[in-house]
Design a protein around this motif. Structure first.
Motif, PDB file in Angstrom:
ATOM      1  N   SER A  47      50.915  50.164   4.829  1.00  0.00           N
ATOM      2  CA  SER A  47      51.650  50.908   5.838  1.00  0.00           C
ATOM      3  C   SER A  47      50.888  52.166   6.254  1.00  0.00           C
ATOM      4  O   SER A  47      50.799  52.484   7.452  1.00  0.00           O
ATOM      5  CB  SER A  47      53.039  51.287   5.316  1.00  0.00           C
ATOM      6  OG  SER A  47      53.740  52.068   6.261  1.00  0.00           O
TER       7      SER A  47
ATOM      8  N   SER B 133      52.467  47.296  13.429  1.00  0.00           N
ATOM      9  CA  SER B 133      53.005  46.091  12.805  1.00  0.00           C
ATOM     10  C   SER B 133      51.963  45.001  12.603  1.00  0.00           C
ATOM     11  O   SER B 133      52.175  44.075  11.831  1.00  0.00           O
ATOM     12  CB  SER B 133      54.143  45.523  13.665  1.00  0.00           C
ATOM     13  OG  SER B 133      53.664  45.204  14.962  1.00  0.00           O
TER      14      SER B 133
ATOM     15  N   THR C 243      60.105  45.546   9.471  1.00  0.00           N
ATOM     16  CA  THR C 243      59.296  46.318  10.421  1.00  0.00           C
ATOM     17  C   THR C 243      60.181  47.193  11.311  1.00  0.00           C
ATOM     18  O   THR C 243      59.772  48.277  11.730  1.00  0.00           O
ATOM     19  CB  THR C 243      58.438  45.409  11.305  1.00  0.00           C
ATOM     20  OG1 THR C 243      59.264  44.439  11.968  1.00  0.00           O
ATOM     21  CG2 THR C 243      57.379  44.691  10.479  1.00  0.00           C
TER      22      THR C 243
END
Length: 264
Positions: A23, A38, A58
């Motif tokens: 992330s 994403s 997401t």
């Protein structure tokens, strides 16, 4: 695997540990490439949690990551675009979430991939023309175009989870500078993700497990955005646009490869 229970759902600590660094990297890349956090997250979420978790996880994470960008670049938001894009995005988010609850539409990724690839190639081909060539009239993008664009984007986002940089060519064509693009895009994405969370919950797609994993990706987006902001100050507007288009091209090729593998 290290498993613990939360609100009746099993939480995998290995998945949480794996999602954190990815992330950070994905939000760092998306800051200097104008979106698409994403792209790196979706396959990792699918690997650890399964394909059904991609869209809700997401979405939850996207709320935090985008709101942090909104705060950081709040003075660079183009409110005219937000005014037109937000209404279509809100309606489209609900329709997309409803569609996801009813049926899986895998083939839609092929059309998204072809659009991304075509947009990037068109940009690079235009910039390969000799400077001495007579300038061609440019297609002017009006603010109201973002109403149908936001509607379509939100539908696709509701089905797949996130559409990354699919609207970046429009923002660039409109003439937004790098911080304006990030700020305006982040605000409309935050609106979309918030609406999707409520819609996913209403249609029974969102569970407590998704919220926990989404919080992990959302909170780790903060250092990723911060590092990306530092890198963004070192690149020019032209370099930023080129990075955006390269990322769009790569995104399209990856999505197309994934969809073709599924079909084959």
């Amino acid at each position: 695997m290290h498993i613990f229970e939360f609100a009746g759902d099993s939480i995998d600590l290995n998945a949480m540990i794996g999602l954190g660094p990815v992330s950070i990297l994905s939000w760092f890349v998306s800051t200097i490439a104008g979106g698409g956090s994403s792209l790196l997250l979706m396959p990792i979420i699918g690997f650890f949690l399964g394909a059904t978790a991609i869209a809700p996880v997401t979405t939850v994470g996207g709320i935090f990551g985008n709101l942090e960008r909104v705060i950081a670049y709040r003075n660079r938001i183009h409110w005219g675009i937000v005014f037109w894009e937000a209404p279509g995005a809100i309606v489209g988010s609900v329709i997309g979430a409803f569609t996801l609850a009813q049926i899986q539409v895998e083939w839609i990724g092929i059309f998204v991939a072809l659009f991304l690839i075509g947009s990037a190639l068109n940009y690079f081909l235009k910039n390969l023309k000799p400077s001495s060539e007579t300038p061609q009239p440019q297609f002017l993008i009006q603010t109201w175009y973002f109403l149908p664009a936001g509607f379509i984007y939100a539908i696709l986002s509701g089905i797949i989870g996130s559409m990354g940089s699919i609207l970046a060519p429009m923002y660039i064509g409109f003439g937004l500078q790098k911080e304006e693009l990030l700020a305006t895009q982040a605000l409309t994405r935050a609106i979309i993700h918030i609406v999707k969370v409520f819609a996913y919950f209403f249609f029974g797609i969102l569970v407590s497990q998704h919220i926990i994993y989404g919080l992990v990706t959302g909170l780790t987006a903060i250092p990723g955005n911060w590092l990306g902001h530092l890198a963004l100050q070192r690149i020019s507007e032209m370099q930023f646009r080129q990075l955006v288009m390269v990322f769009i091209l790569v995104s399209g090729l990856i999505i197309l490869g994934q969809e073709m593998s599924f079909i084959l």
